[in-house]
Design a protein around this motif. Structure first.
Motif: not given
Length: 277
Positions: A89-101
């Motif tokens: 879960d971390y590996g999939v989700a972490a890169p999206d922390l720089v996204e918005e909304g």
């Protein structure tokens, strides 16, 4: 995380919650808790250990007549295999922390859940260590799941920089001397939450000017030297405090040298690489 070990005291609410959890689980005399309650009790000891509350640990530890049985029960009840999914879960989700909304919000929830599970495992192991007076013997499978989580998440921990404010808050109830060990919350938590923006900008600069990579490496080395000296200075101060407690008045002459070296490293980091070329 600039608090010193001498100035820091745990939040009363955090201490009260950990004690209450343990006392609830041990409410029935001579009856050890089972399942999730056993995990809660042992993890509660782990939380007190992190706060370095030796008196509370000793008092509550005397209430546990069969410490080894309690620890074994708790370790058996904790689902170490869930760490495997948490790492994914971390590996999939972490890169999206720089996204918005919503994308960033969903990623934040998944990442913090993954880190919280790793933290819970550490509380459990820490509580078992406090009760037994030694680290518990984990079975091979449990150790494998812990190592797998660490192997996946730690190299990708830089992704979590945007959540540094939340990570620092989660360290509030941990004694400063214990924080570095909790790398999932502590490593890089002092960096600005916008730090990944600077990383992207540095990449753009180096792409346009490959020669700048040498300057960046010099800065990295200066920062590494500064951090090493800071750790050594803390170690020396701890040694002095320990000797003073024992009534010994030891003067460590090399502390003055360490301070001079640290100032030199700080100046080097601030000035950046020599640009007279």
């Amino acid at each position: 995380m600039s608090e010193t070990a001498t100035a820091w005291t745990p939040k009363p609410s955090a201490r009260k919650e950990a004690i209450a959890t343990i006392e609830r689980g041990l409410r029935v005399a001579n009856v050890l808790p089972r399942g999730g309650k056993a995990v809660d009790v042992v993890a509660g000891f782990g939380r007190l250990e992190r706060m370095r509350l030796a008196a509370d640990l000793a008092r509550l530890g005397r209430l546990v007549l069969r410490k080894t049985t309690l620890v074994e029960t708790a370790l058996s009840a904790f689902d170490f295999s869930a760490l495997e999914k948490a790492a994914l879960d971390y590996g999939v989700a972490a890169p999206d922390l720089v996204e918005e909304g919503r994308t960033a919000k969903r990623a934040e929830a998944r990442v913090l859940r993954a880190l919280a599970l790793r933290d819970r495992a550490d509380q459990l192991v820490g509580g078992a260590t406090a009760l037994l007076g030694r680290p518990p013997e984990l079975d091979q499978e449990s150790r494998m799941f812990l190592d797998e989580f660490d192997g996946v998440v730690r190299p990708a921990l830089f992704h979590v920089i945007p959540l540094n404010a939340a990570r620092l808050t989660l360290l509030d109830s941990v004694a400063p001397a214990e924080r570095a060990r909790l790398w999932w919350y502590a490593q890089g938590a002092d960096l600005a939450p916008t730090g990944l923006d600077a990383l992207a900008q540095a990449a753009e600069v180096i792409f346009c000017f490959p020669e700048a990579a040498a300057d960046l490496e010099e800065l990295r080395q200066a920062e590494s030297a500064l951090q090493n000296l800071a750790r050594e200075a803390v170690r020396c101060r701890d040694m002095v405090r320990e000797h003073v407690k024992r009534g010994e008045f030891l003067v460590l002459a090399d502390e003055r040298t360490l301070e001079s070296q640290r100032q030199t490293a700080t100046q080097s980091r601030s000035a950046g690489p020599d640009r007279r070329r």
